[in-house]
Motif scaffolding. Structure first.
Motif, PDB file in Angstrom:
ATOM      1  N   ARG A 137       0.828  -1.210   0.000  1.00  0.00           N
ATOM      2  CA  ARG A 137       0.000   0.000   0.000  1.00  0.00           C
ATOM      3  C   ARG A 137       0.861   1.258   0.000  1.00  0.00           C
ATOM      4  O   ARG A 137       0.491   2.267  -0.608  1.00  0.00           O
ATOM      5  CB  ARG A 137      -0.930  -0.007   1.213  1.00  0.00           C
ATOM      6  CG  ARG A 137      -0.235   0.148   2.556  1.00  0.00           C
ATOM      7  CD  ARG A 137      -1.168   0.021   3.736  1.00  0.00           C
ATOM      8  NE  ARG A 137      -1.641  -1.340   3.894  1.00  0.00           N
ATOM      9  CZ  ARG A 137      -2.452  -1.741   4.867  1.00  0.00           C
ATOM     10  NH1 ARG A 137      -2.891  -0.855   5.745  1.00  0.00           N
ATOM     11  NH2 ARG A 137      -2.830  -2.996   4.960  1.00  0.00           N
ATOM     12  N   PHE A 159      -5.251   7.417  -9.137  1.00  0.00           N
ATOM     13  CA  PHE A 159      -5.905   7.025  -7.890  1.00  0.00           C
ATOM     14  C   PHE A 159      -5.383   5.664  -7.475  1.00  0.00           C
ATOM     15  O   PHE A 159      -5.161   4.791  -8.317  1.00  0.00           O
ATOM     16  CB  PHE A 159      -7.417   6.976  -8.079  1.00  0.00           C
ATOM     17  CG  PHE A 159      -8.189   6.655  -6.828  1.00  0.00           C
ATOM     18  CD1 PHE A 159      -8.153   7.507  -5.736  1.00  0.00           C
ATOM     19  CD2 PHE A 159      -8.951   5.497  -6.749  1.00  0.00           C
ATOM     20  CE1 PHE A 159      -8.863   7.213  -4.577  1.00  0.00           C
ATOM     21  CE2 PHE A 159      -9.669   5.202  -5.599  1.00  0.00           C
ATOM     22  CZ  PHE A 159      -9.618   6.065  -4.504  1.00  0.00           C
ATOM     23  N   VAL A 161      -5.772   2.176  -5.031  1.00  0.00           N
ATOM     24  CA  VAL A 161      -6.659   1.318  -4.248  1.00  0.00           C
ATOM     25  C   VAL A 161      -5.814   0.224  -3.611  1.00  0.00           C
ATOM     26  O   VAL A 161      -4.948  -0.361  -4.245  1.00  0.00           O
ATOM     27  CB  VAL A 161      -7.789   0.709  -5.119  1.00  0.00           C
ATOM     28  CG1 VAL A 161      -8.677   1.808  -5.673  1.00  0.00           C
ATOM     29  CG2 VAL A 161      -7.237  -0.139  -6.260  1.00  0.00           C
ATOM     30  N   GLN A 165      -7.421   0.774   3.115  1.00  0.00           N
ATOM     31  CA  GLN A 165      -8.071   2.045   2.813  1.00  0.00           C
ATOM     32  C   GLN A 165      -9.586   1.829   2.861  1.00  0.00           C
ATOM     33  O   GLN A 165     -10.080   0.740   2.572  1.00  0.00           O
ATOM     34  CB  GLN A 165      -7.661   2.544   1.422  1.00  0.00           C
ATOM     35  CG  GLN A 165      -8.226   3.896   1.045  1.00  0.00           C
ATOM     36  CD  GLN A 165      -7.569   4.463  -0.202  1.00  0.00           C
ATOM     37  OE1 GLN A 165      -6.984   5.525  -0.177  1.00  0.00           O
ATOM     38  NE2 GLN A 165      -7.636   3.728  -1.304  1.00  0.00           N
ATOM     39  N   TYR A 169     -14.759   4.858   0.327  1.00  0.00           N
ATOM     40  CA  TYR A 169     -14.059   5.960  -0.334  1.00  0.00           C
ATOM     41  C   TYR A 169     -13.602   5.545  -1.730  1.00  0.00           C
ATOM     42  O   TYR A 169     -13.749   6.304  -2.704  1.00  0.00           O
ATOM     43  CB  TYR A 169     -12.862   6.383   0.516  1.00  0.00           C
ATOM     44  CG  TYR A 169     -11.870   7.275  -0.181  1.00  0.00           C
ATOM     45  CD1 TYR A 169     -12.220   8.546  -0.624  1.00  0.00           C
ATOM     46  CD2 TYR A 169     -10.559   6.834  -0.408  1.00  0.00           C
ATOM     47  CE1 TYR A 169     -11.293   9.365  -1.254  1.00  0.00           C
ATOM     48  CE2 TYR A 169      -9.633   7.633  -1.043  1.00  0.00           C
ATOM     49  CZ  TYR A 169     -10.002   8.900  -1.460  1.00  0.00           C
ATOM     50  OH  TYR A 169      -9.090   9.692  -2.097  1.00  0.00           O
ATOM     51  N   GLU A 170     -13.072   4.346  -1.836  1.00  0.00           N
ATOM     52  CA  GLU A 170     -12.620   3.859  -3.139  1.00  0.00           C
ATOM     53  C   GLU A 170     -13.798   3.698  -4.095  1.00  0.00           C
ATOM     54  O   GLU A 170     -13.712   4.084  -5.271  1.00  0.00           O
ATOM     55  CB  GLU A 170     -11.886   2.527  -2.975  1.00  0.00           C
ATOM     56  CG  GLU A 170     -10.574   2.649  -2.217  1.00  0.00           C
ATOM     57  CD  GLU A 170      -9.834   1.338  -2.081  1.00  0.00           C
ATOM     58  OE1 GLU A 170      -8.668   1.366  -1.653  1.00  0.00           O
ATOM     59  OE2 GLU A 170     -10.418   0.281  -2.410  1.00  0.00           O
ATOM     60  N   THR A 173     -15.058   7.139  -5.346  1.00  0.00           N
ATOM     61  CA  THR A 173     -14.117   7.753  -6.293  1.00  0.00           C
ATOM     62  C   THR A 173     -14.180   7.051  -7.647  1.00  0.00           C
ATOM     63  O   THR A 173     -14.195   7.706  -8.702  1.00  0.00           O
ATOM     64  CB  THR A 173     -12.685   7.700  -5.743  1.00  0.00           C
ATOM     65  OG1 THR A 173     -12.628   8.377  -4.484  1.00  0.00           O
ATOM     66  CG2 THR A 173     -11.711   8.361  -6.708  1.00  0.00           C
ATOM     67  N   ALA A 184      -2.724  -0.103  -7.888  1.00  0.00           N
ATOM     68  CA  ALA A 184      -3.449  -1.042  -7.036  1.00  0.00           C
ATOM     69  C   ALA A 184      -2.563  -2.162  -6.517  1.00  0.00           C
ATOM     70  O   ALA A 184      -1.588  -2.562  -7.164  1.00  0.00           O
ATOM     71  CB  ALA A 184      -4.619  -1.647  -7.812  1.00  0.00           C
ATOM     72  N   ARG A 188      -6.731  -6.251  -3.566  1.00  0.00           N
ATOM     73  CA  ARG A 188      -7.791  -5.241  -3.528  1.00  0.00           C
ATOM     74  C   ARG A 188      -8.410  -5.053  -4.904  1.00  0.00           C
ATOM     75  O   ARG A 188      -9.626  -4.926  -5.039  1.00  0.00           O
ATOM     76  CB  ARG A 188      -7.219  -3.921  -3.030  1.00  0.00           C
ATOM     77  CG  ARG A 188      -8.255  -2.814  -2.920  1.00  0.00           C
ATOM     78  CD  ARG A 188      -9.347  -3.146  -1.898  1.00  0.00           C
ATOM     79  NE  ARG A 188      -9.581  -2.035  -1.019  1.00  0.00           N
ATOM     80  CZ  ARG A 188     -10.084  -2.134   0.185  1.00  0.00           C
ATOM     81  NH1 ARG A 188     -10.402  -3.326   0.661  1.00  0.00           N
ATOM     82  NH2 ARG A 188     -10.259  -1.067   0.945  1.00  0.00           N
TER      83      ARG A 188
END
Length: 241
Positions: A137, A159, A161, A165, A169-170, A173, A184, A188
């Motif tokens: 991450r 962005f 992911v 997190q 929120y992901e 977005t 990413a 995830r």
């Protein structure tokens, strides 16, 4: 390539990296390789003026060895594998050509869509142009931050992911759809693709596996294979760093 595989990469050369004041070994694999560059303003790269401005603000004034040899290959759309030490500029080596390509395509698209109603059509979730997979991450956040720094003032948005997190929120977005570069962690990403209708990879043109050896050492190979086989279109660029 996994360090435990018993195989060794044959480095193509060694150069002094003036950013770290140490020798940097580099390795680039790919067919029809292009010649190296000595400056970011080299016509072979064709970098956008605003992008060059952002690079200068970030302290990128002269290309490091991995950038000199790697960037021309990505600009040409070739599939490559690069290997170089930490701190030698690998992330910028692939981010800059990707950002420049997205900006160029956005400009061309605006010209085509001018006066057309097609530009007002709503998209269904995010349809990124570039996908960058990372093992951690922390690296995902850093890559996305760097991409948005280089893309400041340009029509490109990155962005990240990753596990840990907030999922909500992901999802929010990604639903907005304005993601050009998606960074990413494999687990995830698979979760988002399999369980939610907020993301498609049908428009991916650039696929990067960053720290590929670490990804394989951590057992992410099956996840990466599932992403490629199930969700990616057949022909994309596959840089391995």
């Amino acid at each position: 390539m996994s360090a435990s595989s018993g195989q060794k990469l044959t480095f193509e050369g060694e150069e002094l990296d003036y950013n770290t004041d140490r020798d940097i070994q580099y390795c680039i694999r790919g067919s029809n390789k292009k010649s190296s560059i000595d400056s970011f303003s080299d016509p072979q790269l064709g970098l956008n003026g605003r992008l060059l401005h952002n690079m200068n603000k970030a302290g990128l004034q002269k290309p490091t060895p991995i950038q000199r040899h790697g960037m021309p290959q990505l600009v040409a759309g070739l599939d490559v594998m690069c290997c170089s030490h930490t701190g030698s500029g690998k992330t910028a080596a692939y981010l800059l050509p990707i950002i420049n390509s997205i900006v160029g395509e956005a400009s061309a698209s605006r010209s085509v869509d001018k006066g057309s109603s097609s530009s007002s059509e709503k998209t269904s979730g995010a349809q990124p142009t570039a996908l960058i997979l990372t093992p951690t991450r922390e690296l995902a956040m850093q890559i996305s931050k760097d991409a948005n720094m280089f893309g400041d003032g340009l029509p490109v948005y990155s962005f990240a992911v990753f596990g840990g997190q907030l999922l909500g929120y992901e999802l929010e977005t990604l639903k907005e759809g304005r993601v050009d570069i998606l960074v990413a962690t494999p687990g995830r990403l698979l979760h988002l693709l399999s369980e939610f209708d907020v993301l498609t990879l049908g428009k991916i043109q650039y696929f990067v596996v960053d720290e590929a050896d670490e990804m394989f050492n951590r057992g992410f190979f099956s996840n990466i294979r599932n992403i490629v086989d199930q969700f990616l279109i057949p022909k994309v660029s596959y840089p391995l760093f």
